[in-house]
Enzyme design. Structure first.
Site, PDB file in Angstrom:
ATOM      1  N   ASP A  66       1.000  -1.228  -0.058  1.00 47.14           N
ATOM      2  CA  ASP A  66      -0.181   0.029  -0.196  1.00 47.14           C
ATOM      3  C   ASP A  66       0.969   1.261   0.131  1.00 47.14           C
ATOM      4  O   ASP A  66       1.747   1.374   0.901  1.00 47.14           O
ATOM      5  CB  ASP A  66      -0.628  -0.011   1.440  1.00 47.14           C
ATOM      6  CG  ASP A  66      -1.798   1.430   1.321  1.00 47.14           C
ATOM      7  OD1 ASP A  66      -3.061   1.058   0.943  1.00 47.14           O
ATOM      8  OD2 ASP A  66      -1.396   2.282   2.005  1.00 47.14           O
ATOM      9  N   TYR A  71       2.674  10.050  -0.357  1.00 51.64           N
ATOM     10  CA  TYR A  71       3.910   9.531   0.580  1.00 51.64           C
ATOM     11  C   TYR A  71       5.222   9.768  -0.174  1.00 51.64           C
ATOM     12  O   TYR A  71       6.268   9.485   0.411  1.00 51.64           O
ATOM     13  CB  TYR A  71       3.779   7.888   0.411  1.00 51.64           C
ATOM     14  CG  TYR A  71       2.427   7.594   1.376  1.00 51.64           C
ATOM     15  CD1 TYR A  71       1.528   8.390   1.984  1.00 51.64           C
ATOM     16  CD2 TYR A  71       2.095   6.222   1.229  1.00 51.64           C
ATOM     17  CE1 TYR A  71       0.462   7.912   2.526  1.00 51.64           C
ATOM     18  CE2 TYR A  71       0.847   5.661   2.026  1.00 51.64           C
ATOM     19  CZ  TYR A  71       0.075   6.709   2.354  1.00 51.64           C
ATOM     20  OH  TYR A  71      -0.971   6.327   3.138  1.00 51.64           O
ATOM     21  N   LYS A 100      -2.899   5.873  -4.161  1.00 50.14           N
ATOM     22  CA  LYS A 100      -4.028   6.668  -4.223  1.00 50.14           C
ATOM     23  C   LYS A 100      -3.888   8.187  -4.758  1.00 50.14           C
ATOM     24  O   LYS A 100      -2.959   8.240  -5.194  1.00 50.14           O
ATOM     25  CB  LYS A 100      -4.277   7.164  -2.427  1.00 50.14           C
ATOM     26  CG  LYS A 100      -4.188   5.932  -1.407  1.00 50.14           C
ATOM     27  CD  LYS A 100      -4.222   6.268  -0.079  1.00 50.14           C
ATOM     28  CE  LYS A 100      -3.951   4.935   0.869  1.00 50.14           C
ATOM     29  NZ  LYS A 100      -2.818   4.272   0.551  1.00 50.14           N
ATOM     30  N   HIS A 133      -7.881   9.648  -1.790  1.00 54.67           N
ATOM     31  CA  HIS A 133      -7.013   9.564  -0.602  1.00 54.67           C
ATOM     32  C   HIS A 133      -7.875  10.101   0.617  1.00 54.67           C
ATOM     33  O   HIS A 133      -7.972   9.664   1.745  1.00 54.67           O
ATOM     34  CB  HIS A 133      -5.702  10.514  -0.736  1.00 54.67           C
ATOM     35  CG  HIS A 133      -4.915   9.857   0.496  1.00 54.67           C
ATOM     36  ND1 HIS A 133      -3.439   9.914   0.131  1.00 54.67           N
ATOM     37  CD2 HIS A 133      -4.906   9.596   1.656  1.00 54.67           C
ATOM     38  CE1 HIS A 133      -2.873   9.651   1.034  1.00 54.67           C
ATOM     39  NE2 HIS A 133      -3.667   9.423   1.993  1.00 54.67           N
TER      40      HIS A 133
END
Length: 348
Positions: A66, A71, A100, A133
């Site tokens: 994931d 990120y 996402k 997200h």
């Protein structure tokens, strides 16, 4: 401080042997591994930690990775995936990769280039799960509604086979309701925080009533360090109840926590027994609204029932009972549901 998190599907059914299934069937027919290797963490740790951590995770047996555009680690993850595939450790089709939508994508048209950019960084032709997200986007001037347009872009990605499944993250029931009413696709997943210190059972029950799989992030809550978040609790793996259960079943306390998450569904009924002996669905679709918008009630109620709602709530004062009745009549005639499977509430 570690930069890697575990994610766990909430609500996996358990087979008779008490052995846990390795995958969960989503509402779109795809099967998702129940335990995911989450990669959210501090950006300063990406270069040094993410690639080797993902490689080791896959070698250790993880099949669900994931990540997210936010990120800033998709490139490192892509390098890790390319490496394990090139070494014959795993095939692409045996991995499940979730990412996402970048917050830069605030319209339907911007979703495709956002996913294409993620795929380039991940070195993949498709992702297995693509999520919005958050319903709140700091870059959008239309918070509370922008995600409806973005969701149409998500549906496009599924049609283009760039994402096998699509879903949401950090959405509450009202926000999911807006998607159900304004689209033709029920999210396959809602990724939210769930753990013994933050159970959020009402939202979990709501999602499960609509066959939306809950994917839990931060399954250990504040029992482990969390980047960017100060620890507001004193919870530890030495909590007496966890220690007692661990001793009873011959497991570690962290195994008890994970087992709690993957078996939560078995403890959440879809109906509640009333004191008169009738059973009422625990999640209802409410129809209260402005009287000048009553024309949307029929299509909204139809969408709700098609999505899985079996309890419709109205009232004489709402002035929409006629529209609710037309919706109920429509779905019964089309064989979507039988009258005895619906629970209708109204008020004097």
């Amino acid at each position: 401080m570690h930069c890697i998190f575990l994610l766990v599907l909430v609500g996996l059914s358990v087979v008779a042997t008490e052995k846990l299934e390795r995958t969960k069937l989503l509402n779109d027919g795809n099967r998702i591994p129940i335990v995911s290797f989450g990669t959210f963490g501090r950006t300063i740790d990406i270069a040094e930690k993410v690639k080797p951590a993902v490689i080791q995770a896959i070698k250790s047996g993880y099949r669900h990775i994931d990540t997210a555009a936010l990120y800033k680690n998709e490139e490192a993850i892509g390098e890790a995936i390319a490496y394990v595939i090139s070494q014959g450790i795993i095939r692409r089709e045996d991995l499940w990769v979730t990412t996402k939508v970048n917050f830069d994508a605030t319209t339907r048209e911007e979703v495709l280039p956002a996913l294409q950019a993620s795929l380039k960084r991940l070195k993949l032709d498709y992702v297995d799960l693509y999520l919005i997200h958050s319903p709140i986007n700091p870059l959008s001037s239309e918070n509370g509604m922008h995600y409806l347009d973005v969701w149409k872009g998500m549906e496009d990605m599924k049609r283009l086979k760039l994402a096998r499944s699509i879903g949401v993250s950090n959405f509450n029931s009202s926000e999911i309701n807006k998607i159900l009413v304004n689209s033709n696709t029920v999210p396959s997943v809602n990724q939210i925080e769930v753990n013994p210190t933050y159970t959020d059972l009402e939202l979990v029950a709501y999602c499960q009533s609509l066959n939306i799989t809950v994917l839990s992030y931060a399954p250990f809550g504040f029992m482990v360090p969390r980047p960017y978040v100060a620890d507001p609790t004193n919870s530890t793996f030495e909590e007496p109840i966890l220690v007692k259960l661990a001793k009873k079943y011959g497991k570690t306390t962290n195994q008890v926590v994970i087992r709690y998450l993957v078996t939560t569904a078995d403890a959440l009924p879809n109906t509640k027994l009333l004191n008169d002996g009738n059973r009422i669905p625990i999640v209802a679709y409410g129809t209260f609204g402005k009287t000048n918008e009553v024309e949307i009630i029929k299509p909204a109620s139809i969408k709700a029932i098609e999505a899985g709602y079996r309890h419709i709530d109205t009232a004489a004062v709402y002035q929409n009972e006629e529209q609710v009745g037309e919706a109920v009549d429509d779905v019964i005639k089309r064989g979507i549901v039988k009258r005895e499977d619906l629970w209708i509430t109204t008020k004097v």
